[in-house]
Design a protein around this motif. Structure first.
Motif, PDB file in Angstrom:
ATOM      1  N   UNK A   1       5.078  10.191  22.778  1.00 36.45           N
ATOM      2  CA  UNK A   1       6.295   9.926  22.054  1.00 36.45           C
ATOM      3  C   UNK A   1       6.351  10.851  20.858  1.00 36.45           C
ATOM      4  N   UNK A   2       7.542  11.085  20.380  1.00 34.50           N
ATOM      5  CA  UNK A   2       7.755  11.935  19.214  1.00 34.50           C
ATOM      6  C   UNK A   2       8.136  11.068  18.023  1.00 34.50           C
ATOM      7  N   UNK A   3       7.443  11.281  16.902  1.00 33.28           N
ATOM      8  CA  UNK A   3       7.774  10.609  15.644  1.00 33.28           C
ATOM      9  C   UNK A   3       8.311  11.674  14.700  1.00 33.28           C
ATOM     10  N   UNK A   4       9.504  11.428  14.151  1.00 34.13           N
ATOM     11  CA  UNK A   4      10.093  12.351  13.177  1.00 34.13           C
ATOM     12  C   UNK A   4      10.170  11.650  11.832  1.00 34.13           C
ATOM     13  N   UNK A   5       9.728  12.364  10.798  1.00 33.22           N
ATOM     14  CA  UNK A   5       9.700  11.815   9.443  1.00 33.22           C
ATOM     15  C   UNK A   5      10.802  12.438   8.603  1.00 33.22           C
ATOM     16  N   UNK A   6      11.379  11.629   7.718  1.00 27.83           N
ATOM     17  CA  UNK A   6      12.417  12.114   6.819  1.00 27.83           C
ATOM     18  C   UNK A   6      12.056  11.751   5.380  1.00 27.83           C
ATOM     19  N   UNK A   7      12.479  12.603   4.445  1.00 25.89           N
ATOM     20  CA  UNK A   7      12.351  12.380   3.000  1.00 25.89           C
ATOM     21  C   UNK A   7      10.933  11.976   2.601  1.00 25.89           C
ATOM     22  N   UNK A  54       6.300   0.641   5.333  1.00 21.75           N
ATOM     23  CA  UNK A  54       6.680  -0.758   5.098  1.00 21.75           C
ATOM     24  C   UNK A  54       8.089  -0.892   4.545  1.00 21.75           C
ATOM     25  N   UNK A  55       8.584   0.140   3.862  1.00 20.38           N
ATOM     26  CA  UNK A  55       9.927   0.104   3.267  1.00 20.38           C
ATOM     27  C   UNK A  55      10.978   0.800   4.135  1.00 20.38           C
ATOM     28  N   UNK A  56      10.549   1.410   5.205  1.00 19.67           N
ATOM     29  CA  UNK A  56      11.429   2.283   5.985  1.00 19.67           C
ATOM     30  C   UNK A  56      12.256   1.538   7.017  1.00 19.67           C
ATOM     31  N   UNK A  57      13.324   2.224   7.435  1.00 19.01           N
ATOM     32  CA  UNK A  57      14.113   1.823   8.593  1.00 19.01           C
ATOM     33  C   UNK A  57      13.722   2.754   9.729  1.00 19.01           C
ATOM     34  N   UNK A  58      14.004   2.322  10.935  1.00 13.73           N
ATOM     35  CA  UNK A  58      13.595   3.097  12.106  1.00 13.73           C
ATOM     36  C   UNK A  58      14.756   3.242  13.079  1.00 13.73           C
ATOM     37  N   UNK A  59      14.811   4.395  13.700  1.00 10.26           N
ATOM     38  CA  UNK A  59      15.730   4.632  14.812  1.00 10.26           C
ATOM     39  C   UNK A  59      14.884   4.912  16.043  1.00 10.26           C
ATOM     40  N   UNK A  60      15.144   4.204  17.115  1.00 10.35           N
ATOM     41  CA  UNK A  60      14.465   4.418  18.382  1.00 10.35           C
ATOM     42  C   UNK A  60      15.460   5.059  19.325  1.00 10.35           C
ATOM     43  N   UNK A  62      17.682   7.083  18.567  1.00  7.81           N
ATOM     44  CA  UNK A  62      18.972   7.135  17.903  1.00  7.81           C
ATOM     45  C   UNK A  62      19.625   5.791  17.627  1.00  7.81           C
ATOM     46  N   UNK A  63      18.955   4.690  17.977  1.00 13.94           N
ATOM     47  CA  UNK A  63      19.516   3.351  17.788  1.00 13.94           C
ATOM     48  C   UNK A  63      18.622   2.583  16.820  1.00 13.94           C
ATOM     49  N   UNK A  64      19.242   1.853  15.885  1.00 15.37           N
ATOM     50  CA  UNK A  64      18.479   1.076  14.907  1.00 15.37           C
ATOM     51  C   UNK A  64      17.437   0.203  15.601  1.00 15.37           C
ATOM     52  N   UNK A  65      16.255   0.169  15.007  1.00 15.34           N
ATOM     53  CA  UNK A  65      15.136  -0.585  15.573  1.00 15.34           C
ATOM     54  C   UNK A  65      14.528  -1.450  14.467  1.00 15.34           C
ATOM     55  N   UNK A  66      15.183  -2.561  14.098  1.00 14.95           N
ATOM     56  CA  UNK A  66      14.698  -3.381  12.989  1.00 14.95           C
ATOM     57  C   UNK A  66      13.513  -4.288  13.345  1.00 14.95           C
ATOM     58  N   UNK A  67      13.315  -4.574  14.615  1.00 16.08           N
ATOM     59  CA  UNK A  67      12.266  -5.514  15.030  1.00 16.08           C
ATOM     60  C   UNK A  67      10.948  -4.777  15.267  1.00 16.08           C
ATOM     61  N   UNK A  68       9.907  -5.092  14.484  1.00 16.84           N
ATOM     62  CA  UNK A  68       8.628  -4.403  14.654  1.00 16.84           C
ATOM     63  C   UNK A  68       7.955  -4.694  15.993  1.00 16.84           C
ATOM     64  N   UNK A  69       8.402  -5.704  16.709  1.00 18.08           N
ATOM     65  CA  UNK A  69       7.818  -6.016  18.013  1.00 18.08           C
ATOM     66  C   UNK A  69       8.567  -5.374  19.179  1.00 18.08           C
ATOM     67  N   UNK A  70       9.485  -4.468  18.871  1.00 19.06           N
ATOM     68  CA  UNK A  70      10.224  -3.747  19.907  1.00 19.06           C
ATOM     69  C   UNK A  70       9.271  -2.859  20.697  1.00 19.06           C
ATOM     70  N   UNK A  71       9.300  -2.939  22.028  1.00 21.80           N
ATOM     71  CA  UNK A  71       8.476  -2.039  22.836  1.00 21.80           C
ATOM     72  C   UNK A  71       8.938  -0.582  22.662  1.00 21.80           C
ATOM     73  N   UNK A  77      11.726   8.786  21.077  1.00 20.31           N
ATOM     74  CA  UNK A  77      11.757   9.455  19.780  1.00 20.31           C
ATOM     75  C   UNK A  77      11.970   8.357  18.739  1.00 20.31           C
ATOM     76  N   UNK A  78      11.030   8.284  17.788  1.00 19.85           N
ATOM     77  CA  UNK A  78      11.121   7.300  16.722  1.00 19.85           C
ATOM     78  C   UNK A  78      11.311   8.020  15.404  1.00 19.85           C
TER      79      UNK A  78
END
Length: 87
Positions: A1-7, A54-60, A62-71, A77-78
């Motif tokens: 999987x690809x993880x992209x970091x911002x700011x 811990x303070x970040x939001x995530x896109x999986x 390209x779609x919001x991924x607020x649940x930390x238990x999301x597969x 791409x996260x």
């Protein structure tokens, strides 16, 4: 999987992106743990990546991924989006 970091996440990780080889079913929480362990020492003046995650939001994919238990699929791409000031 690809993880992209911002700011601030990019600054804390010391990279714009990285590829993770996932060999088992993984959740977003698992990925956060892997990333925090992989980057325990931030650059000078930066908070630890674990704090930023811990303070970040995530896109999986390209779609919001607020649940930390999301597969997280192996080919996903996260995006890690820390809070941005000013908007």
């Amino acid at each position: 999987m690809l993880v992209r970091y911002f700011a601030a996440a990019r600054a804390a990780a010391g990279t714009e992106a990285e590829t993770l080889d996932l060999d088992r079913p993984t959740t977003r929480r698992d990925v956060e743990t892997l990333l925090a362990r992989a980057h325990p020492h931030p650059g000078p003046g930066q908070p630890p990546l674990a704090q930023v995650l811990a303070r970040s939001s995530y896109l999986l994919d390209g779609i919001a991924c607020p649940d930390p238990d999301t597969p997280i699929p192996h080919e996903a791409v996260l995006d890690v989006l820390p809070p941005f000031s000013g908007g």
